[in-house]
Scaffold this active site. Structure first.
Site, PDB file in Angstrom:
ATOM      1  N   ILE A 170       4.052  -0.919  34.507  1.00 36.42           N
ATOM      2  CA  ILE A 170       5.404  -1.187  35.003  1.00 36.42           C
ATOM      3  C   ILE A 170       6.386  -1.248  33.847  1.00 36.42           C
ATOM      4  O   ILE A 170       7.522  -0.821  33.967  1.00 36.42           O
ATOM      5  CB  ILE A 170       5.433  -2.505  35.806  1.00 36.42           C
ATOM      6  CG1 ILE A 170       4.505  -2.402  37.001  1.00 36.42           C
ATOM      7  CG2 ILE A 170       6.844  -2.838  36.239  1.00 36.42           C
ATOM      8  CD1 ILE A 170       4.391  -3.697  37.761  1.00 36.42           C
ATOM      9  N   SER A 206       6.784  -1.864  29.195  1.00 32.81           N
ATOM     10  CA  SER A 206       6.159  -2.042  27.897  1.00 32.81           C
ATOM     11  C   SER A 206       7.235  -2.248  26.862  1.00 32.81           C
ATOM     12  O   SER A 206       8.383  -1.823  27.025  1.00 32.81           O
ATOM     13  CB  SER A 206       5.310  -0.822  27.538  1.00 32.81           C
ATOM     14  OG  SER A 206       4.693  -1.010  26.287  1.00 32.81           O
ATOM     15  N   GLY A 207       6.895  -2.901  25.782  1.00 24.81           N
ATOM     16  CA  GLY A 207       7.844  -3.143  24.713  1.00 24.81           C
ATOM     17  C   GLY A 207       7.170  -3.834  23.562  1.00 24.81           C
ATOM     18  O   GLY A 207       5.941  -3.914  23.494  1.00 24.81           O
ATOM     19  N   GLY A 208       8.012  -4.362  22.651  1.00 27.03           N
ATOM     20  CA  GLY A 208       7.462  -4.968  21.455  1.00 27.03           C
ATOM     21  C   GLY A 208       6.696  -6.241  21.707  1.00 27.03           C
ATOM     22  O   GLY A 208       6.011  -6.731  20.824  1.00 27.03           O
ATOM     23  N   MET A 209       6.837  -6.823  22.894  1.00 28.14           N
ATOM     24  CA  MET A 209       6.174  -8.079  23.193  1.00 28.14           C
ATOM     25  C   MET A 209       4.983  -7.912  24.126  1.00 28.14           C
ATOM     26  O   MET A 209       4.466  -8.896  24.618  1.00 28.14           O
ATOM     27  CB  MET A 209       7.180  -9.061  23.808  1.00 28.14           C
ATOM     28  CG  MET A 209       8.181  -9.592  22.812  1.00 28.14           C
ATOM     29  SD  MET A 209       7.402 -10.613  21.546  1.00 28.14           S
ATOM     30  CE  MET A 209       8.804 -10.896  20.475  1.00 28.14           C
ATOM     31  N   VAL A 239       3.123  -4.606  30.805  1.00 26.14           N
ATOM     32  CA  VAL A 239       2.997  -5.143  32.152  1.00 26.14           C
ATOM     33  C   VAL A 239       2.433  -4.061  33.058  1.00 26.14           C
ATOM     34  O   VAL A 239       2.850  -2.903  33.000  1.00 26.14           O
ATOM     35  CB  VAL A 239       4.369  -5.620  32.703  1.00 26.14           C
ATOM     36  CG1 VAL A 239       4.198  -6.225  34.089  1.00 26.14           C
ATOM     37  CG2 VAL A 239       4.984  -6.636  31.761  1.00 26.14           C
ATOM     38  N   LYS A 287       0.368  -9.071  32.860  1.00 25.08           N
ATOM     39  CA  LYS A 287       1.050  -8.827  31.594  1.00 25.08           C
ATOM     40  C   LYS A 287       0.136  -9.143  30.422  1.00 25.08           C
ATOM     41  O   LYS A 287      -0.403 -10.251  30.324  1.00 25.08           O
ATOM     42  CB  LYS A 287       2.316  -9.675  31.487  1.00 25.08           C
ATOM     43  CG  LYS A 287       3.028  -9.518  30.148  1.00 25.08           C
ATOM     44  CD  LYS A 287       4.248 -10.421  30.053  1.00 25.08           C
ATOM     45  CE  LYS A 287       4.871 -10.276  28.673  1.00 25.08           C
ATOM     46  NZ  LYS A 287       6.031 -11.159  28.510  1.00 25.08           N
ATOM     47  N   ASP A 290      16.078 -15.695  26.861  1.00 27.55           N
ATOM     48  CA  ASP A 290      16.674 -14.402  27.210  1.00 27.55           C
ATOM     49  C   ASP A 290      17.206 -14.428  28.640  1.00 27.55           C
ATOM     50  O   ASP A 290      16.961 -13.510  29.425  1.00 27.55           O
ATOM     51  CB  ASP A 290      15.658 -13.288  27.035  1.00 27.55           C
ATOM     52  CG  ASP A 290      16.332 -11.927  26.840  1.00 27.55           C
ATOM     53  OD1 ASP A 290      17.532 -11.904  26.506  1.00 27.55           O
ATOM     54  OD2 ASP A 290      15.661 -10.898  27.018  1.00 27.55           O
TER      55      ASP A 290
END
Length: 695
Positions: free
Chosen positions: A63, A65-68, A71, A86, A184
């Protein structure tokens, strides 16, 4: 989290600190992003097609994705339901040296988030650790993000924005109670279901007790336009609950004004905009304006706390909490009371779109409690009370209608939903004159030497106390911002002169309402009053120890014939001699001067006569040196004084006082400033506004 409109969106996204979307429209940093997560994460392929985590969660499709982390939409094979899973670690971006530390942090993050149980926070079902990865299993949500709603509708009507804001702040109270800071909060991380339920999501960069600062290797963590100003400081302690509340204020502003208050893609741009214009123009927020202003106070110590913001949002919606609503534990950490769903609210189920967006279920309001940041209960300091007053005042007339169409784009055309003030004191088409129209600054005379009531703090260069809170409250009700209020110190015998010479517009300085003050006398000036806003008893202050006399009660003062000091032109100056008390040969112009004489062992003054609340403040400020005697007959009704024949001014002040005395605001101001002095948690009876009758 990127904005997307997908059936079956995950309750939590994943992306890194660099994810700022440089091509976004500067009016709304949360808009303009791709409307769907990429089908394949940019740097991580699925571990294995149809991989099953812990023998239970079958990964179906990515679903986000990123630097953290990443999912996945997954299928719970045991309970036969779809979930969001996640992975907290982006394993491809880690070196062996950082793998252990990252794994430990991910475990703590998972444990912290799992503690939060609240219907306005994404639900965590499970935590799984396999193959050097920590997974959080969450509810899979079918909802649009608030960012998507704003992209499509431009702005939201005030009641709808307040409903969403109320739910977000309730969710944040649960988050903060678990010692977690979201870090955030923004429209893209708030999901809104078709039935109106708002859910706070995306804890990808959340922090918790003991976590690191807002910056990491030079990168800013969070989305710049939503970052609180204190996070920019080199010595910043890092993210706190107060910084989440700032972000909520930005989000509320964006919902009703159609843009962010402090634009900029880079941190330095946002920081400079805040520095140059710390008070952004608010045109269309109506009764939400005080809430937004309170959340956007640059000093985090003065910013609205979550409990106060929740109470004010309820006032905007005209919906006090149901008294019998149940309160379930929302986290294992108990420092902040947290709102929980009303038991009558049905459990979230498949969304069935109603004909129009419906308000979310009403949550119960918890009793005042210390904030997660350690603030005192019921923090109604200064203008915070005023902000709540404005909410009530704007709604009390029942004439304010929020009718802004959801399809408006935030332009400057016909604004049917702009707030229409009720009664005298609000200018506009068909409205009467406002005092502010001819007086851009509200000048208020106050005392500077009365602890609890009105005291000037030399360190902070500010006035503090009950009268000061009341002054800000009245000013806000009249349409003045905090920066448009100016205080002037006035001694007891100078109050009427300050009004006569127009040095001040109002005097709020324990000014007792008496007939002779309302009638001109030789050498004096008549004044008009609104009030009373407080009623005090009469009393005496004596030395704790005296080498010459033993004074146990007021009768000893009379029998011994010792000198009593009071402020010149106070009510005591004329009343006490008639009761047999011996007055000092000359009276000073302040009670503080009397106190100084009392503390001087060489002085012939053995008592100070004043109101019980003033004397209680002196006792607290001089422990072990002075003590109060029992109160004597008589009472002092404090009024807000002004020049005679100023009907516009008096009408606005009386309107504000009615609002203050009608609700909890008056009680909260008392508890905040005065209850500790007199040793009574409960305020005295509410005075009747005898000087406002007929207005």
């Amino acid at each position: 989290m990127h904005n997307e409109d997908r059936a079956g969106r995950a309750g939590d996204g994943a992306r890194g600190p660099e994810d700022r979307r440089s091509g976004d429209d500067p009016r709304r940093p949360d808009a303009g992003a791709p409307q769907e997560w990429p089908r394949t994460p940019p740097h991580a392929a699925p571990p294995t097609p149809r991989t099953v985590i812990d023998g239970r969660y079958e990964l179906l499709e990515p679903i986000g994705s990123g630097g953290m982390g990443e999912v996945w939409k997954a299928h719970d094979l045991r309970l036969r339901r779809f979930v969001a899973v996640k992975g907290l670690l982006d394993r491809n971006s880690m070196t062996p040296a950082t793998q252990t530390a990252a794994l430990q942090r991910a475990r703590r993050e998972a444990e912290a988030i799992a503690k939060i149980e609240h219907q306005n926070v994404v639900t965590v079902h499970d935590q799984v650790e396999t193959d050097n990865q920590v997974w959080i299993v969450m509810k899979l949500l079918e909802a649009k993000s608030l960012g998507d709603l704003l992209s499509g509708e431009g702005v939201l009507a005030v009641p709808r924005a307040a409903t969403i804001g109320l739910q977000v702040v309730q969710g944040l109270r649960a988050v903060h109670a678990a010692s977690v800071v979201h870090r955030d909060v923004k429209p893209g991380n708030v999901l809104v279901r078709d039935d109106g339920l708002a859910i706070l999501v995306d804890f990808g960069i959340a922090t918790f007790e003991g976590a690191d600062r807002v910056t990491r290797t030079g990168s800013v963590i969070g989305t710049p336009p939503y970052l609180a100003p204190e996070l920019f400081a080199p010595a910043s302690p890092g993210p706190t609950p107060a910084s989440d509340l700032w972000a909520l204020g930005v989000t509320l502003y964006e919902m009703v004004e159609g843009r962010v208050p402090f634009a900029g893609h880079e941190v330095w741009e946002v920081q400079e905009n805040i520095r140059q214009s710390p008070d952004p123009a608010i045109r269309f927020a109506g009764p939400l304006a005080p809430v937004i202003q309170g959340l956007l106070i640059t000093d985090p110590r003065e910013r609205l706390d979550a409990a106060t913001a929740e109470a004010m949002l309820r006032e905007v919606l005209g919906d006090p909490a149901a008294p019998n609503a149940a309160r379930a534990a929302s986290a294992t950490h108990p420092p902040t009371a947290v709102s929980t769903p009303n038991p009558s609210t049905p459990a979230p189920g498949p969304a069935v779109p109603p004909p129009a967006p419906a308000p979310a279920p009403v949550m119960s309001t918890p009793p005042p409690a210390p904030s997660a940041a350690g603030g005192p209960p019921g923090r109604y300091r200064g203008w915070k009370v005023a902000a709540a007053v404005v909410c009530v005042a704007l709604l009390a007339g029942a004439g304010w209608v929020a009718s802004r169409g959801n399809g408006e784009k935030g332009g400057d055309g016909d604004r049917a939903g702009s707030v229409q003030g009720q009664g005298e004191g609000h200018a506009g088409s068909g409205s009467k004159e406002r005092w502010k129209d001819t007086h851009p600054t509200l000048e208020i005379g106050v005392k500077d030497d009365q602890p609890g009531l009105s005291k000037f703090d030399k360190k902070t260069r500010t006035y503090q106390g009950y009268d000061i809170d009341l002054a800000y409250a009245i000013a806000e009700s009249m349409g003045y911002g905090k920066g448009e209020v100016a205080f002037t110190t006035v001694a007891t015998d100078y109050r009427s002169t300050a009004l006569k010479t127009k040095q001040v517009d109002l005097v709020i300085a324990s000014y007792s309402i008496t007939d002779d003050r309302k009638t001109a006398s030789p050498g004096g000036y008549s004044v008009d009053f609104a009030g009373p806003y407080y009623e005090a008893s009469r009393g005496f202050l004596v030395r704790e120890k005296s080498s010459k006399y033993t004074i146990n009660d007021s009768s000893d003062l009379r029998d011994l014939g010792v000198e009593v000091c009071t402020a010149r032109e106070s009510t005591y100056e004329k009343a006490l001699p008639k009761q047999g008390f011996t007055m000092a040969k000359s009276q000073p112009n302040t009670y503080q001067d009397c106190l100084d004489k009392l503390l001087d062992p060489k002085s012939d003054v053995y008592a100070v006569a004043s109101d019980d609340i003033i004397l209680a403040g002196y006792v607290e400020a001089n422990p072990g040196k002075v003590r109060r005697l029992e109160n004597i007959q008589g009472a002092e009704g404090y009024g807000v004084a002004m020049r005679p024949k100023t009907p516009v001014l008096k009408g606005e002040v009386c309107s504000a006082l009615r609002t203050i005395l009608a609700g909890r605001i008056w009680e909260d101001m008392y508890k905040e400033n005065l209850s500790g002095l007199v040793g009574d948690k409960n305020p005295p009876g509410r005075p009747e506004l005898t000087e406002c009758q007929g207005l």
